[in-house]
Write a protein that holds these residues in place. Structure first.
Motif, PDB file in Angstrom:
ATOM      1  N   ILE A 191      -2.577  -1.523 -15.126  1.00 10.74           N
ATOM      2  CA  ILE A 191      -2.349  -1.414 -13.681  1.00 10.74           C
ATOM      3  C   ILE A 191      -2.018   0.020 -13.288  1.00 10.74           C
ATOM      4  O   ILE A 191      -2.509   0.535 -12.279  1.00 10.74           O
ATOM      5  N   ARG A 192      -1.202   0.694 -14.105  1.00  9.08           N
ATOM      6  CA  ARG A 192      -0.825   2.077 -13.794  1.00  9.08           C
ATOM      7  C   ARG A 192      -2.023   3.015 -13.798  1.00  9.08           C
ATOM      8  O   ARG A 192      -2.024   4.026 -13.096  1.00  9.08           O
ATOM      9  N   ASN A 193      -3.047   2.683 -14.573  1.00 12.66           N
ATOM     10  CA  ASN A 193      -4.191   3.583 -14.721  1.00 12.66           C
ATOM     11  C   ASN A 193      -5.392   3.206 -13.869  1.00 12.66           C
ATOM     12  O   ASN A 193      -6.435   3.861 -13.959  1.00 12.66           O
ATOM     13  N   VAL A 194      -5.277   2.168 -13.066  1.00  9.13           N
ATOM     14  CA  VAL A 194      -6.374   1.758 -12.184  1.00  9.13           C
ATOM     15  C   VAL A 194      -6.265   2.520 -10.864  1.00  9.13           C
ATOM     16  O   VAL A 194      -5.181   2.606 -10.281  1.00  9.13           O
ATOM     17  N   PRO A 195      -7.396   3.086 -10.387  1.00  5.56           N
ATOM     18  CA  PRO A 195      -8.739   3.063 -10.984  1.00  5.56           C
ATOM     19  C   PRO A 195      -8.838   4.021 -12.165  1.00  5.56           C
ATOM     20  O   PRO A 195      -8.275   5.115 -12.134  1.00  5.56           O
ATOM     21  N   PHE A 196      -9.576   3.612 -13.196  1.00  5.90           N
ATOM     22  CA  PHE A 196      -9.726   4.433 -14.389  1.00  5.90           C
ATOM     23  C   PHE A 196     -10.457   5.727 -14.048  1.00  5.90           C
ATOM     24  O   PHE A 196     -11.509   5.713 -13.417  1.00  5.90           O
ATOM     25  N   ARG A 197      -9.867   6.827 -14.470  1.00  6.77           N
ATOM     26  CA  ARG A 197     -10.502   8.129 -14.247  1.00  6.77           C
ATOM     27  C   ARG A 197     -11.319   8.570 -15.447  1.00  6.77           C
ATOM     28  O   ARG A 197     -12.240   9.373 -15.320  1.00  6.77           O
ATOM     29  N   ASN A 198     -10.976   8.062 -16.616  1.00 10.19           N
ATOM     30  CA  ASN A 198     -11.735   8.383 -17.824  1.00 10.19           C
ATOM     31  C   ASN A 198     -12.763   7.302 -18.087  1.00 10.19           C
ATOM     32  O   ASN A 198     -12.544   6.126 -17.791  1.00 10.19           O
ATOM     33  N   VAL A 251     -14.761  -2.184  -9.202  1.00  7.70           N
ATOM     34  CA  VAL A 251     -13.421  -2.615  -8.785  1.00  7.70           C
ATOM     35  C   VAL A 251     -12.324  -1.749  -9.406  1.00  7.70           C
ATOM     36  O   VAL A 251     -11.381  -1.344  -8.707  1.00  7.70           O
ATOM     37  N   VAL A 252     -12.428  -1.458 -10.703  1.00  9.62           N
ATOM     38  CA  VAL A 252     -11.354  -0.704 -11.363  1.00  9.62           C
ATOM     39  C   VAL A 252     -11.833   0.606 -11.981  1.00  9.62           C
ATOM     40  O   VAL A 252     -11.050   1.317 -12.611  1.00  9.62           O
ATOM     41  N   GLY A 253     -13.110   0.941 -11.816  1.00 10.98           N
ATOM     42  CA  GLY A 253     -13.610   2.207 -12.338  1.00 10.98           C
ATOM     43  C   GLY A 253     -13.922   2.206 -13.815  1.00 10.98           C
ATOM     44  O   GLY A 253     -14.084   3.275 -14.416  1.00 10.98           O
ATOM     45  N   PHE A 254     -14.027   1.025 -14.435  1.00 14.11           N
ATOM     46  CA  PHE A 254     -14.344   0.954 -15.864  1.00 14.11           C
ATOM     47  C   PHE A 254     -15.822   1.233 -16.052  1.00 14.11           C
ATOM     48  O   PHE A 254     -16.677   0.516 -15.539  1.00 14.11           O
ATOM     49  N   HIS A 255     -16.145   2.291 -16.786  1.00 13.05           N
ATOM     50  CA  HIS A 255     -17.547   2.588 -17.031  1.00 13.05           C
ATOM     51  C   HIS A 255     -17.729   3.159 -18.420  1.00 13.05           C
ATOM     52  O   HIS A 255     -16.817   3.692 -19.034  1.00 13.05           O
ATOM     53  N   VAL A 256     -18.948   3.006 -18.905  1.00  7.51           N
ATOM     54  CA  VAL A 256     -19.289   3.339 -20.288  1.00  7.51           C
ATOM     55  C   VAL A 256     -20.270   4.496 -20.301  1.00  7.51           C
ATOM     56  O   VAL A 256     -21.200   4.547 -19.488  1.00  7.51           O
ATOM     57  N   TRP A 276       0.797  -1.223   0.000  1.00  2.00           N
ATOM     58  CA  TRP A 276       0.000   0.000   0.000  1.00  2.00           C
ATOM     59  C   TRP A 276       0.836   1.283   0.000  1.00  2.00           C
ATOM     60  O   TRP A 276       0.478   2.240  -0.714  1.00  2.00           O
ATOM     61  N   PRO A 277       1.943   1.369   0.729  1.00  2.49           N
ATOM     62  CA  PRO A 277       2.723   2.620   0.672  1.00  2.49           C
ATOM     63  C   PRO A 277       3.217   2.955  -0.735  1.00  2.49           C
ATOM     64  O   PRO A 277       3.440   4.133  -1.045  1.00  2.49           O
ATOM     65  N   TRP A 278       3.390   1.953  -1.590  1.00  4.39           N
ATOM     66  CA  TRP A 278       3.867   2.189  -2.960  1.00  4.39           C
ATOM     67  C   TRP A 278       2.723   2.098  -3.983  1.00  4.39           C
ATOM     68  O   TRP A 278       2.825   2.649  -5.063  1.00  4.39           O
ATOM     69  N   ASP A 279       1.679   1.395  -3.610  1.00  2.00           N
ATOM     70  CA  ASP A 279       0.535   1.193  -4.507  1.00  2.00           C
ATOM     71  C   ASP A 279      -0.709   1.667  -3.765  1.00  2.00           C
ATOM     72  O   ASP A 279      -1.506   0.869  -3.287  1.00  2.00           O
ATOM     73  N   ARG A 280      -0.854   2.984  -3.661  1.00  2.10           N
ATOM     74  CA  ARG A 280      -1.902   3.569  -2.805  1.00  2.10           C
ATOM     75  C   ARG A 280      -3.312   3.185  -3.249  1.00  2.10           C
ATOM     76  O   ARG A 280      -4.227   3.180  -2.439  1.00  2.10           O
ATOM     77  N   HIS A 281      -3.491   2.906  -4.519  1.00  2.00           N
ATOM     78  CA  HIS A 281      -4.817   2.515  -5.006  1.00  2.00           C
ATOM     79  C   HIS A 281      -5.018   1.003  -5.018  1.00  2.00           C
ATOM     80  O   HIS A 281      -6.068   0.530  -5.451  1.00  2.00           O
ATOM     81  N   LEU A 282      -4.015   0.260  -4.553  1.00  2.44           N
ATOM     82  CA  LEU A 282      -4.072  -1.198  -4.580  1.00  2.44           C
ATOM     83  C   LEU A 282      -4.440  -1.692  -5.984  1.00  2.44           C
ATOM     84  O   LEU A 282      -5.258  -2.598  -6.161  1.00  2.44           O
TER      85      LEU A 282
END
Length: 342
Positions: A289-296, A112-117, A46-52
């Motif tokens: 992985i770098r973009n999770v959770p998806f903001r767009n 879980v990852v913020g993927f939405h349409v 978690w200290p390095w991957d704050r969004h898990l």
């Protein structure tokens, strides 16, 4: 459940597909246990991957696997109920499986990852009594999944998909899509016959409730693939095609032969052209992985053409598709650069 192109991998033989179906639930149990064992260690990151992000992606992967296993088990059950596939509800039962699985996966992916349409404007899905052909740009993670979900859940149409035969390695996808009548395009190395013949045969069987989904680019757009395409055309001295490719940085070349075969054998089908953007720059597991959770969000725009407004002559289809692909590129460019709507 995943629907995508795996062009470097050919189809497994039938006997291996049967073995994979039988071992799939056991493999799911093993992967679930592995996830449980490594979860405490992933939480320590978690200290390095704050969004898990890693944990989220692994959880979603295992969840999708179980949805896929569920398709296999349900398909077995439906076969036991109707060994010859002659049940009066055979098609409806399999469509219900697809629709529910797509809904479950999209619902879970959003949380879980913020993927939405999101749909821009009104998405029309053809006229009653007419089949629908869906021609879509192919870019970003899970775009084909989202489009299939729209067709099944929003449009209420049975998605019949043209996809690479490498997807036959996926037991759930292979079983359910084969039963509703999809076409797994053979790899180039193993395709001695015309690769469009299967597309034409599938198009000829479309009913009024069906939606045939095809990605004329043949593979997922990425910036690297577009640059490779430009380099190849420059090396071949294809001046006209090169100029078009340079002018359309957000799409790959659209191949018209499959679309022309569909138009010839399903001339009464309305045609929906789909453009989408939002997750274009995300390609490969590391980028996801770098973009999770998806903001767009995955923004989708569709335009439907009546069957009588779309040509059936192959040369005219090629010109028509070129014009539509120019519009798709223009729309994507406007959304990415923040300019006004079309």
């Amino acid at each position: 459940m995943r629907i995508s192109s795996l062009p470097s991998l050919g189809a497994p033989p039938l006997w291996l597909r049967m073995v994979l179906q039988g071992l799939y639930p056991l493999f799911g149990i093993v992967m679930s246990l592995v996830l449980l064992l490594i979860t405490p260690f992933l939480l320590l990151l978690w200290p390095w991957d704050r969004h898990l992000s890693i944990l989220r992606c692994l959880f979603l992967t295992v969840y999708v696997m179980w949805e896929d296993i569920g398709l296999v088990v349900e398909c077995w059950y439906l076969r036991l109920r109707s060994p010859r596939g002659t049940s009066p509800t055979w098609d409806e039962d399999h469509f219900a499986l697809i629709k529910q699985a797509l809904h479950n996966v999209l619902f879970t992916a959003k949380r879980v990852v913020g993927f939405h349409v999101e749909i821009e404007g009104e998405l029309t899905v053809g006229r009653p009594g007419h089949p629908l052909v869906v021609i879509s740009r192919h870019a970003g993670p899970a775009d084909s999944l989202a489009i299939a979900w729209l067709l099944a859940s929003t449009a209420g149409r049975v998605p019949r998909v043209i996809l690479a035969d490498a997807m036959l390695w996926d037991p759930g996808i292979a079983m359910v899509l084969q039963r509703v009548g999809s076409y797994f395009v053979p790899s180039r190395s193993g395709a001695g016959d015309d690769r469009t013949k299967g597309v034409a045969d599938l198009a000829a069987t479309l009913s009024a409730k069906d939606a045939l989904l095809i990605f004329p680019e043949g593979r997922n757009w990425t910036r690297d693939r577009h640059e490779d395409q430009v380099r190849d055309l420059r090396a071949k001295g294809e001046a006209d095609r090169l100029a078009t490719a340079v002018a359309r940085p957000w799409v790959l070349e659209a191949r018209s032969r499959g679309v022309a075969a569909i138009r010839e054998h399903a001339p009464d089908a309305d045609v929906l052209v789909i453009a989408h953007t939002g997750l274009d720059m995300i390609s490969g597991p590391a980028a996801v992985i770098r973009n999770v959770p998806f903001r767009n969000r995955l923004l989708i725009r569709g335009r439907t053409y009546r069957s009588e407004d779309v040509p059936t002559d192959p040369d005219e289809v090629a010109d028509w598709l070129e014009a539509r692909w120019g519009e798709v590129n223009y729309w994507v460019d406007n959304r990415i650069s923040g300019r006004d709507h079309l």
